[in-house]
Design a protein around this motif. Structure first.
Motif, short mmCIF file in Angstrom:
data_model
loop_
_atom_site.label_atom_id
_atom_site.label_comp_id
_atom_site.label_asym_id
_atom_site.label_seq_id
_atom_site.Cartn_x
_atom_site.Cartn_y
_atom_site.Cartn_z
N ASP A 229 -7.25 6.67 -4.48
CA ASP A 229 -6.51 5.49 -4.95
C ASP A 229 -5.03 5.84 -5.09
N HIS A 230 -4.21 4.82 -5.06
CA HIS A 230 -2.77 5.09 -5.20
C HIS A 230 -2.04 3.86 -5.73
N GLU A 231 -2.55 3.28 -6.76
CA GLU A 231 -2.10 2.05 -7.43
C GLU A 231 -1.81 0.95 -6.41
N GLN A 232 -0.68 0.27 -6.44
CA GLN A 232 -0.54 -0.98 -5.68
C GLN A 232 0.14 -0.76 -4.33
N ASN A 233 -0.36 0.19 -3.52
CA ASN A 233 0.18 0.42 -2.17
C ASN A 233 -0.12 -0.78 -1.28
N CYS A 234 0.39 -0.72 -0.07
CA CYS A 234 0.30 -1.87 0.86
C CYS A 234 -1.14 -2.35 1.06
N LEU A 264 3.28 2.88 9.32
CA LEU A 264 4.11 3.10 8.13
C LEU A 264 3.23 3.34 6.91
N HIS A 265 1.92 3.22 7.07
CA HIS A 265 1.00 3.39 5.93
C HIS A 265 -0.03 4.46 6.31
N GLY A 266 -1.26 4.11 6.42
CA GLY A 266 -2.28 5.12 6.68
C GLY A 266 -2.20 5.71 8.07
N GLY A 306 9.05 12.27 2.92
CA GLY A 306 9.55 11.24 2.02
C GLY A 306 8.44 10.28 1.62
N HIS A 307 8.72 9.48 0.60
CA HIS A 307 7.71 8.54 0.10
C HIS A 307 8.41 7.44 -0.68
N ARG A 308 7.86 6.20 -0.57
CA ARG A 308 8.48 5.07 -1.27
C ARG A 308 8.48 5.28 -2.78
N VAL A 309 7.50 6.04 -3.30
CA VAL A 309 7.37 6.13 -4.77
C VAL A 309 7.73 7.52 -5.28
N PRO A 315 2.33 15.05 -5.07
CA PRO A 315 1.39 16.06 -5.60
C PRO A 315 0.20 16.29 -4.67
N ARG A 316 -0.16 15.27 -3.92
CA ARG A 316 -1.32 15.41 -3.02
C ARG A 316 -1.00 16.37 -1.86
N ALA A 317 0.28 16.35 -1.42
CA ALA A 317 0.67 17.22 -0.30
C ALA A 317 0.53 18.68 -0.69
N ASN A 362 4.90 14.49 2.59
CA ASN A 362 4.06 13.63 1.78
C ASN A 362 2.59 13.88 2.15
N VAL A 363 1.70 13.06 1.62
CA VAL A 363 0.26 13.30 1.78
C VAL A 363 -0.14 13.33 3.25
N ASP A 364 0.59 12.59 4.09
CA ASP A 364 0.19 12.50 5.51
C ASP A 364 0.60 13.73 6.30
N MET A 384 -10.40 8.40 8.23
CA MET A 384 -10.67 9.30 7.10
C MET A 384 -9.91 8.83 5.86
N PHE A 385 -8.69 8.37 6.08
CA PHE A 385 -7.89 7.83 4.96
C PHE A 385 -8.64 6.62 4.36
N ALA A 386 -9.16 5.76 5.26
CA ALA A 386 -9.88 4.56 4.78
C ALA A 386 -11.14 4.95 4.00
N GLY A 388 -11.60 7.65 2.28
CA GLY A 388 -11.14 8.14 0.98
C GLY A 388 -10.69 7.01 0.08
N ARG A 389 -9.95 6.05 0.64
CA ARG A 389 -9.36 4.97 -0.17
C ARG A 389 -10.35 3.90 -0.59
N LEU A 390 -11.52 3.89 0.06
CA LEU A 390 -12.50 2.84 -0.23
C LEU A 390 -12.82 2.64 -1.71
C1 MLT Z 1 -0.90 5.75 -0.25
O1 MLT Z 1 -1.52 6.72 -0.72
O2 MLT Z 1 -1.34 4.59 -0.22
C2 MLT Z 1 0.42 6.04 0.40
O3 MLT Z 1 1.03 7.17 -0.18
C3 MLT Z 1 1.36 4.85 0.42
C4 MLT Z 1 1.83 4.31 -0.90
O4 MLT Z 1 1.34 4.66 -1.98
O5 MLT Z 1 2.73 3.44 -0.83
#
Ligand code: MLT
Length: 424
Positions: A229-234, A264-266, A306-309, A315-317, A362-364, A384-386, A388-390
């Motif tokens: 999870d990563h709060e209110q990402n795209c 620009l995201h996953g 770099g990262h928007r936040v 920390p994940r990187a 960053n994490v990617d 794989m990102f999806a 994890g993010r599920l």
């Molecule tokens: C994420 O984990 O969703 C990415 O770092 C993008 C973000 O948080 O904006």
């Protein structure tokens, strides 16, 4: 003492309430602004706009902090499993031994997907990108489980949909991959843990016995936790706004998968490894490419920095970089692409140009390298990102529904033609 902000506009002073979070974050509540002033705010990309309050994930971009329900990702990656973290995100607490055993059993019971989904898969040409296939297969679950269509029907139905999706996504992901390479799909092996089962469905071939390497399965489990999870990402914001219309969980998650697909995201982890491989093909001169990254006239774009936040480091990187090192050492892999990545990072952390612009990995940046070391093909990195993010998407969708949040409907400022008569 209730805090307020004063807005002086058109000769009026408007008082707006201040919202303070449990980590002392502050927001100006503008929900009454338009009614009291006729004004709306505008914030393309919502970089200064909070869409909700949430108790799921806290991140601090300045300090490089990321916590799920108050636990640090460092602790969770080190001491918990992905399914325990999924339970934590979705239900709010880590499961007891009994709860965890029951949860794993329920997930195991739902790993199979309907045979008719093979007909849907056959409609996709080989070499279809697995993210497009995955989004379609998740959406197709509404057809196989019509009771999922109405999220207001009962929380028991919603909970069943949640467990079905957690269980079936790895199967659908592996089937999407097998479809891409024209191989027969593998059925889930419920004697295996979540990640070993996925690896077997991905890599087993009819003629050979396959056993997942525990080093690879453990590394994959850690990677899924770091992406959970990563709060209110795209993509999470997409899941929330689709769910706010009372669309089903499956429809909302299918939309989130599509949002995550973007480079620009996953999709960035796939773009990073393609960048590193191109640098390798061109001789591996990291200084040359970091100079190209600084040259505004050069079309080369540095991916994974770099990262928007996060303003100082992701920390994940840090965790993934160490895991990449460990996995490659344990597997005895000497991947020149990892050396190129480390060379780019070393320059980025020293060169003023990158330091001033906060361009650090960053994490990617490292996730693609470790996925490659685990044998995951590049086209599957975003899948794989999806995976994890599920649980994060599910937890955020569930919180939005439990809080009875209104349908998402932002306003705009019109800049088009003024009224003009159609004279004919
Ligand atoms: C994420 O984990 O969703 C990415 O770092 C993008 C973000 O948080 O904006």
């Amino acid at each position: 003492m209730s805090e307020t902000a004063e807005l002086k506009i058109d000769g009026k002073t408007i008082e707006l309430p201040i919202v303070t979070g449990s980590e002392n974050e502050k927001a100006i509540d503008i929900s009454k602004l338009r009614g009291s002033s006729g004004y709306v705010t505008i914030d393309p990309g919502y970089k200064n706009t909070g869409s909700t309050t949430s108790s799921i994930t806290f991140l601090d971009g300045e300090e490089g902090i990321l916590r799920y329900r108050g636990y640090s990702i460092e602790d969770l990656a080190d001491k918990a499993s992905f399914l325990e973290v999924s339970y934590l995100l979705i239900y709010g607490e880590l499961p007891t031994t009994e709860e965890y055993s029951k949860f794993k059993t329920e997930i195991t019971q739902h790993t199979l997907i309907h045979e008719d989904i093979k007909n849907i898969l056959e409609g996709f040409p080989s070499n279809s990108h697995p993210m497009g296939v995955l989004s379609s297969l998740v959406s197709s679950l509404t057809a196989f489980y019509p009771e999922s269509l109405d999220p207001n029907r009962s929380w028991d139905d919603v909970d069943l949909s949640i467990k079905r999706l957690l269980a079936k996504l790895p199967t659908m992901a592996a089937w999407a991959y097998k479809n891409e390479i024209g191989h027969p799909a593998n059925y889930p092996d419920n004697s295996l843990d979540y990640c070993s089962n996925f690896l077997k469905m991905m890599f087993a071939v009819p003629s050979e016995k396959y056993e997942a390497d525990p080093v690879i399965a453990n590394a994959l489990d850690k990677l899924l936790i770091l992406h959970a999870d990563h709060e209110q990402n795209c993509s999470t914001s997409t899941v929330r706004i689709v769910g706010s219309s009372h669309a089903s969980l499956y429809a909302s998650i299918a939309a989130g998968i599509s949002a995550l697909w973007g480079p620009l995201h996953g999709g960035a982890n796939q773009a990073v490894i393609e960048m590193l491989e191109n640098i390798k093909k061109d001789g591996g001169d990291v200084k040359k490419y970091m100079a190209k990254a600084k040259d505004k006239n050069d079309p080369f774009r540095l991916m994974g920095f770099g990262h928007r936040v996060y303003k100082n480091f992701d920390p994940r990187a840090r965790i993934i970089k160490k895991a990449a090192d460990d996995v490659l050492n344990k597997l005895g892999i000497n991947d020149p692409v990892l050396e190129i990545a480390k060379g780019l990072e070393e320059i980025a952390l020293k060169d003023e140009y990158f330091v001033e612009r906060k361009l650090y990995p960053n994490v990617d940046f490292y996730s693609g390298i470790i996925y490659r070391a685990l044998g995951i093909p590049t086209s599957m990195f975003t899948v794989m990102f999806a995976m994890g993010r599920l649980p994060g998407w599910i937890a955020q969708w569930k919180e939005m529904r439990e809080n009875k949040e209104p349908i998402g409907r932002p306003r705009q400022i019109y800049t088009g033609s003024n009224h003009r008569p159609l004279n004919r």
